[in-house]
Motif scaffolding. Structure first.
Motif, PDB file in Angstrom:
ATOM      1  N   GLY A  77      -7.417   5.835   7.946  1.00 16.97           N
ATOM      2  CA  GLY A  77      -6.977   6.678   6.833  1.00 16.97           C
ATOM      3  C   GLY A  77      -6.574   5.813   5.659  1.00 16.97           C
ATOM      4  N   PHE A  78      -7.180   6.073   4.521  1.00 15.75           N
ATOM      5  CA  PHE A  78      -6.895   5.260   3.344  1.00 15.75           C
ATOM      6  C   PHE A  78      -5.581   5.686   2.701  1.00 15.75           C
ATOM      7  CE2 PHE A  78     -11.677   5.203   3.307  1.00 15.75           C
ATOM      8  CZ  PHE A  78     -11.756   3.961   3.911  1.00 15.75           C
ATOM      9  N   ALA A  79      -4.769   4.703   2.342  1.00 17.61           N
ATOM     10  CA  ALA A  79      -3.514   4.968   1.643  1.00 17.61           C
ATOM     11  C   ALA A  79      -3.847   5.632   0.312  1.00 17.61           C
ATOM     12  CB  ALA A  79      -2.742   3.666   1.429  1.00 17.61           C
ATOM     13  N   SER A  80      -3.128   6.691  -0.003  1.00 16.54           N
ATOM     14  CA  SER A  80      -3.443   7.445  -1.218  1.00 16.54           C
ATOM     15  C   SER A  80      -2.596   7.029  -2.417  1.00 16.54           C
ATOM     16  CB  SER A  80      -3.259   8.946  -0.957  1.00 16.54           C
ATOM     17  OG  SER A  80      -1.918   9.211  -0.592  1.00 16.54           O
ATOM     18  N   GLN A  81      -1.584   6.225  -2.210  1.00 16.15           N
ATOM     19  CA  GLN A  81      -0.729   5.817  -3.307  1.00 16.15           C
ATOM     20  C   GLN A  81      -1.446   4.786  -4.179  1.00 16.15           C
ATOM     21  OE1 GLN A  81       0.032   5.671  -0.068  1.00 16.15           O
ATOM     22  NE2 GLN A  81       1.430   7.390   0.139  1.00 16.15           N
ATOM     23  N   PRO A  82      -1.282   4.886  -5.507  1.00 13.84           N
ATOM     24  CA  PRO A  82      -1.991   3.975  -6.404  1.00 13.84           C
ATOM     25  C   PRO A  82      -1.623   2.505  -6.204  1.00 13.84           C
ATOM     26  CG  PRO A  82      -0.895   5.734  -7.647  1.00 13.84           C
ATOM     27  CD  PRO A  82      -0.527   5.905  -6.217  1.00 13.84           C
ATOM     28  N   ASN A  83      -0.437   2.239  -5.664  1.00  6.58           N
ATOM     29  CA  ASN A  83      -0.038   0.842  -5.476  1.00  6.58           C
ATOM     30  C   ASN A  83      -0.463   0.284  -4.117  1.00  6.58           C
ATOM     31  OD1 ASN A  83       1.812   2.214  -3.860  1.00  6.58           O
ATOM     32  ND2 ASN A  83       3.506   0.874  -4.393  1.00  6.58           N
ATOM     33  N   GLN A  84      -1.334   1.016  -3.382  1.00  5.08           N
ATOM     34  CA  GLN A  84      -1.750   0.561  -2.059  1.00  5.08           C
ATOM     35  C   GLN A  84      -3.267   0.659  -1.851  1.00  5.08           C
ATOM     36  OE1 GLN A  84       0.648   2.590   0.900  1.00  5.08           O
ATOM     37  NE2 GLN A  84       2.477   2.314  -0.323  1.00  5.08           N
ATOM     38  N   PRO A  85      -4.057   0.251  -2.828  1.00  5.95           N
ATOM     39  CA  PRO A  85      -5.507   0.374  -2.663  1.00  5.95           C
ATOM     40  C   PRO A  85      -6.082  -0.603  -1.635  1.00  5.95           C
ATOM     41  CG  PRO A  85      -5.034  -0.880  -4.626  1.00  5.95           C
ATOM     42  CD  PRO A  85      -3.707  -0.374  -4.102  1.00  5.95           C
ATOM     43  N   HIS A  86      -5.278  -1.541  -1.185  1.00  5.20           N
ATOM     44  CA  HIS A  86      -5.713  -2.573  -0.248  1.00  5.20           C
ATOM     45  C   HIS A  86      -5.399  -2.215   1.208  1.00  5.20           C
ATOM     46  CE1 HIS A  86      -1.477  -3.067  -0.988  1.00  5.20           C
ATOM     47  NE2 HIS A  86      -1.395  -3.807   0.114  1.00  5.20           N
ATOM     48  N   ARG A  87      -4.697  -1.094   1.447  1.00  8.91           N
ATOM     49  CA  ARG A  87      -4.146  -0.782   2.763  1.00  8.91           C
ATOM     50  C   ARG A  87      -4.777   0.472   3.363  1.00  8.91           C
ATOM     51  NH1 ARG A  87      -0.552   2.385   5.052  1.00  8.91           N
ATOM     52  NH2 ARG A  87       0.232   3.378   3.166  1.00  8.91           N
ATOM     53  N   ALA A  88      -4.801   0.506   4.694  1.00  9.77           N
ATOM     54  CA  ALA A  88      -5.231   1.699   5.423  1.00  9.77           C
ATOM     55  C   ALA A  88      -4.421   1.803   6.714  1.00  9.77           C
ATOM     56  CB  ALA A  88      -6.722   1.641   5.735  1.00  9.77           C
ATOM     57  N   ASP A  89      -4.378   3.015   7.238  1.00 10.50           N
ATOM     58  CA  ASP A  89      -3.679   3.282   8.492  1.00 10.50           C
ATOM     59  C   ASP A  89      -4.701   3.519   9.594  1.00 10.50           C
ATOM     60  OD1 ASP A  89      -0.849   3.512   7.557  1.00 10.50           O
ATOM     61  OD2 ASP A  89      -1.708   5.124   6.349  1.00 10.50           O
ATOM     62  N   LEU A  90      -4.515   2.839  10.709  1.00 10.02           N
ATOM     63  CA  LEU A  90      -5.336   3.101  11.876  1.00 10.02           C
ATOM     64  C   LEU A  90      -4.666   4.248  12.635  1.00 10.02           C
ATOM     65  CD1 LEU A  90      -7.706   1.232  13.483  1.00 10.02           C
ATOM     66  CD2 LEU A  90      -5.968   1.787  15.159  1.00 10.02           C
ATOM     67  N   LYS A  91      -5.436   5.312  12.930  1.00 11.01           N
ATOM     68  CA  LYS A  91      -4.838   6.510  13.513  1.00 11.01           C
ATOM     69  C   LYS A  91      -5.619   7.014  14.721  1.00 11.01           C
ATOM     70  CE  LYS A  91      -5.066   8.682   9.438  1.00 11.01           C
ATOM     71  NZ  LYS A  91      -4.819   9.688   8.386  1.00 11.01           N
ATOM     72  N   SER A 122      -7.699  -4.742   3.011  1.00  9.46           N
ATOM     73  CA  SER A 122      -7.373  -6.055   3.568  1.00  9.46           C
ATOM     74  C   SER A 122      -6.172  -6.006   4.503  1.00  9.46           C
ATOM     75  CB  SER A 122      -7.098  -7.057   2.445  1.00  9.46           C
ATOM     76  OG  SER A 122      -6.022  -6.603   1.639  1.00  9.46           O
ATOM     77  N   LEU A 123      -5.563  -4.839   4.656  1.00 11.71           N
ATOM     78  CA  LEU A 123      -4.396  -4.697   5.531  1.00 11.71           C
ATOM     79  C   LEU A 123      -4.485  -3.366   6.262  1.00 11.71           C
ATOM     80  CD1 LEU A 123      -1.521  -5.728   6.405  1.00 11.71           C
ATOM     81  CD2 LEU A 123      -0.633  -4.346   4.507  1.00 11.71           C
ATOM     82  N   LEU A 124      -4.354  -3.433   7.585  1.00 11.85           N
ATOM     83  CA  LEU A 124      -4.283  -2.230   8.409  1.00 11.85           C
ATOM     84  C   LEU A 124      -2.917  -2.179   9.080  1.00 11.85           C
ATOM     85  CD1 LEU A 124      -7.730  -2.099  10.270  1.00 11.85           C
ATOM     86  CD2 LEU A 124      -6.918  -0.577   8.458  1.00 11.85           C
ATOM     87  N   VAL A 125      -2.395  -0.979   9.256  1.00 14.72           N
ATOM     88  CA  VAL A 125      -1.136  -0.777   9.969  1.00 14.72           C
ATOM     89  C   VAL A 125      -1.330   0.331  10.996  1.00 14.72           C
ATOM     90  CG1 VAL A 125       0.304  -1.582   8.053  1.00 14.72           C
ATOM     91  CG2 VAL A 125      -0.248   0.846   8.237  1.00 14.72           C
ATOM     92  N   LEU A 126      -0.512   0.298  12.044  1.00 11.10           N
ATOM     93  CA  LEU A 126      -0.539   1.342  13.056  1.00 11.10           C
ATOM     94  C   LEU A 126       0.792   1.382  13.775  1.00 11.10           C
ATOM     95  CD1 LEU A 126      -0.783   0.162  16.226  1.00 11.10           C
ATOM     96  CD2 LEU A 126      -3.062  -0.402  15.459  1.00 11.10           C
ATOM     97  N   ASP A 127       1.020   2.492  14.472  1.00  8.71           N
ATOM     98  CA  ASP A 127       2.155   2.555  15.390  1.00  8.71           C
ATOM     99  C   ASP A 127       1.646   3.085  16.721  1.00  8.71           C
ATOM    100  OD1 ASP A 127       3.011   5.608  15.720  1.00  8.71           O
ATOM    101  OD2 ASP A 127       2.512   5.309  13.610  1.00  8.71           O
TER     102      ASP A 127
END
Length: 171
Positions: A77-91, A122-127
């Motif tokens: 899932g791509f981060a929708s905030q304008p200051n996070q175009p480099h980040r996505a969430d693994l879900k 360039s950055l993925l996050v998950l929980d």
């Protein structure tokens, strides 16, 4: 085989996607749903995900067996905030219990990471639930543990569940 699903393919695979999610919840996975979770409820979860795929906000990957049925899935899932175009969430990295032990989680994760890179992330996050098998899979694949939140969620049977946070910088 791992395949990226577009909106039409995801709609065609909706019954299989629902089946995988229900199986994982029935198997005790803390993925947001409680015991008694039904196929109808799974459909209510997947419909907006599929719409998000159509809007190019989510990448959806599926592990497909020899008969053409989806037996595993993961989303980026791509981060929708304008200051996070480099980040996505693994879900929702999910593998049906009958298909576990075949390396599908690793293959799904590799596909998701490649897709995120292709999309300029360039950055993925998950929980994930602390102490569960997925936690070890993420560590083996080079994800870095960055925190633990005690009592963050519930297992489907109602027991409290700690959550571990991970991130991975992509090449």
């Amino acid at each position: 085989m791992i395949k990226q699903l577009d909106e039409d393919e995801a709609r065609e695979a909706l019954d299989d996607l629902c089946g995988v999610l229900v199986d994982c919840v029935e198997g005790g996975a803390s993925v947001g749903f409680m015991d008694g979770f039904s196929l109808a409820e799974a459909r209510l979860f997947w419909e907006p995900v599929i719409a998000s795929v159509g809007r190019k906000e989510t990448l959806l990957y599926a592990a497909v067996d020899e008969e053409g049925h989806v037996v595993g899935t993961v989303q980026v899932g791509f981060a929708s905030q304008p200051n996070q175009p480099h980040r996505a969430d693994l879900k929702k990295m999910l593998v049906h219990r009958r298909a576990r032990g075949q390396g599908l989680a690793r293959l799904l994760m590799e596909a998701a990471e490649k897709g995120a890179i292709s999309a300029g992330r360039s950055l993925l996050v998950l929980d994930t639930a602390t102490g569960e098998p997925a936690e070890r899979i993420y560590e083996r694949l080079g994800w870095l543990r960055c925190g633990l939140i005690p009592g963050y969620a519930l297992f489907p049977d109602g027991r409290l569940c700690d959550t571990t946070l991970f991130y991975k910088r992509l090449a």
